[in-house]
Design an enzyme around this catalytic site. Structure first.
Site, PDB file in Angstrom:
ATOM      1  N   ARG A  12       0.829  -1.216   0.000  1.00  0.00           N
ATOM      2  CA  ARG A  12       0.000   0.000   0.000  1.00  0.00           C
ATOM      3  C   ARG A  12       0.857   1.257   0.000  1.00  0.00           C
ATOM      4  NH1 ARG A  12      -4.235  -1.534   4.450  1.00  0.00           N
ATOM      5  NH2 ARG A  12      -5.283  -3.257   3.442  1.00  0.00           N
TER       6      ARG A  12
ATOM      7  N   ARG B   3      -3.636   6.555   0.893  1.00  0.00           N
ATOM      8  CA  ARG B   3      -4.244   7.704   1.572  1.00  0.00           C
ATOM      9  C   ARG B   3      -3.311   8.456   2.507  1.00  0.00           C
ATOM     10  NH1 ARG B   3      -9.181   4.862   4.239  1.00  0.00           N
ATOM     11  NH2 ARG B   3      -7.629   3.192   4.302  1.00  0.00           N
TER      12      ARG B   3
ATOM     13  N   ARG C 239      -7.962  11.807  -5.225  1.00  0.00           N
ATOM     14  CA  ARG C 239      -9.213  11.118  -4.886  1.00  0.00           C
ATOM     15  C   ARG C 239     -10.408  12.075  -4.875  1.00  0.00           C
ATOM     16  NH1 ARG C 239     -12.135   7.990  -4.347  1.00  0.00           N
ATOM     17  NH2 ARG C 239     -12.266   6.691  -2.533  1.00  0.00           N
TER      18      ARG C 239
ATOM     19  N   ASP D 206      -6.968  -2.884  -7.274  1.00  0.00           N
ATOM     20  CA  ASP D 206      -7.599  -3.512  -6.126  1.00  0.00           C
ATOM     21  C   ASP D 206      -7.762  -4.994  -6.442  1.00  0.00           C
ATOM     22  OD1 ASP D 206     -10.259  -4.385  -4.555  1.00  0.00           O
ATOM     23  OD2 ASP D 206      -9.332  -2.713  -3.514  1.00  0.00           O
TER      24      ASP D 206
ATOM     25  N   TYR E 287     -14.797 -12.668   0.283  1.00  0.00           N
ATOM     26  CA  TYR E 287     -15.666 -11.520   0.005  1.00  0.00           C
ATOM     27  C   TYR E 287     -16.924 -11.951  -0.746  1.00  0.00           C
ATOM     28  CZ  TYR E 287     -11.831  -8.392   1.322  1.00  0.00           C
ATOM     29  OH  TYR E 287     -10.854  -7.736   2.016  1.00  0.00           O
TER      30      TYR E 287
END
Length: 343
Positions: free
Chosen positions: A27, A31, A40, A76, A151
């Site tokens: 990552r 963010r 974003r 992703d 998921y």
């Protein structure tokens, strides 16, 4: 004029001698970066990975900003699922939410096949752009079948994976069909990334630690062996990573992978003491990035000292960077790793 290509990461993946220990961070595009947060505001998460120039810019930024030895493609693990009939949305504060969870044989049979050229041309184009712009290797990646299943069976992120494991135990035929479908998708997606120019690939089995060793052997190891055997034919290094999966390391060591990523719960020295002879990647606890610099330095030095005891080591975190980490901390950490480990 392009800078010379830095292949230290690739050499480490092959257990070759390196001038210093290479480092990249899971990552590393995200963010915690002010520039990322600005972008974003203009694009949704999926838009960022589906506009080639934006994807390339986000992927490239941490290499330039932090001085790391590899880039990892900005995407992703759920991205390819949208193209085989899984209706998903990333909901703020929740994560991936699936409108049509998979529970039956009919549900599995409705899933389509992935064709990266048709379904994900923008991802492949971003890889081609990055190959012209980067002076470090580009890592492609995909989610592993169990983690993707966790998921699409649960319908959203879970803490216990009861539905997923329940399907595995109660309907093994459905489970095996789902593993085959997701295994083929993983191979096709990663081979597409490699053909476009990825220099290495990482398979994220983030939630595999939820299984014990016996269940891993029965329900997951066969599909992982298939995936890694297929990827071996490409000649690029393959990394396998999961969280809380220290009890599975011996099983992973039997798979045809080049590099095993470990989290902070298992030390490099103890993994090697258990006979793990693959290249190891890891494993600073990401939470330590909020600690005082002297403690970060001390813990990093301890990990590096263990990593350098044998050939084949890459520094990383034990999981991904999170939003409250400071860019300056990662810059200092990268510089320290390079300086401390110079041969």
């Amino acid at each position: 004029m392009n800078k010379p290509f830095n292949d230290v990461f690739l050499k480490a993946c092959r257990k070759e001698r390196t001038p210093y220990i290479p480092v990249w961070y899971m990552r590393q595009a995200g963010r915690y970066q002010p520039e990322y947060r600005e972008m974003r505001k203009k694009y949704s998460f999926f838009e960022m990975s589906e506009i080639p120039e934006v994807c390339a810019e986000v992927t490239r930024l941490p290499v330039k900003q932090l001085g790391v030895d590899a880039a990892i493609l900005f995407a992703d693990i759920m991205t390819p699922l949208k193209h085989i009939g899984v209706q998903l949305e990333i909901k703020p504060g929740i994560g991936p939410v699936i409108e049509n969870p998979i529970h039956t044989e009919q549900d599995v049979s409705r899933l389509g096949e992935l064709d990266p050229q048709t379904h994900l041309p923008t991802i492949l184009e971003a890889i081609k752009i990055l190959n012209q712009q980067l002076s470090v290797p580009l890592i492609g990646f995909a989610g592993a079948p169990f983690t993707l299943a966790s998921y699409i069976v649960e319908g959203q992120p879970s803490k216990n994976y009861h539905k997923t494991k329940g399907l595995m135990y109660s309907a093994p035929d459905v489970w095996n069909a789902l593993m085959k479908k997701l295994g083929d998708l993983t191979v096709t997606y990663l081979k597409g990334q490699i053909a476009a120019g990825a220099h290495a690939v990482q398979v994220f089995d983030s939630w595999i630690g939820a299984l014990n060793e016996q269940d891993y052997k029965i329900y997951v190891a066969p599909v992982m062996r298939h995936i890694f055997t297929e990827l071996k034919t490409t000649g690029v290094p393959v990394i396998y990573f999961g969280i809380g999966a220290g009890h599975l390391l011996e099983e992973w060591n039997r798979l045809p992978v080049d590099v095993i990523g470990i989290d902070w719960r298992t030390s490099i020295r103890s993994a090697r003491g258990r006979g793990i002879d693959k290249v190891l990647q890891g494993n600073l606890d990401p939470s330590l990035l909020l600690a005082p610099w002297e403690l970060i330095k001390q813990r990093t030095r301890e990990i590096l000292d263990q990593g350098m005891e044998e050939p084949g080591y890459i520094f990383n975190l034990g999981h991904g960077i999170f939003p409250s980490v400071k860019v300056e901390t990662l810059q200092k950490l990268t510089s320290f790793i390079h300086e401390y480990t110079k041969r």
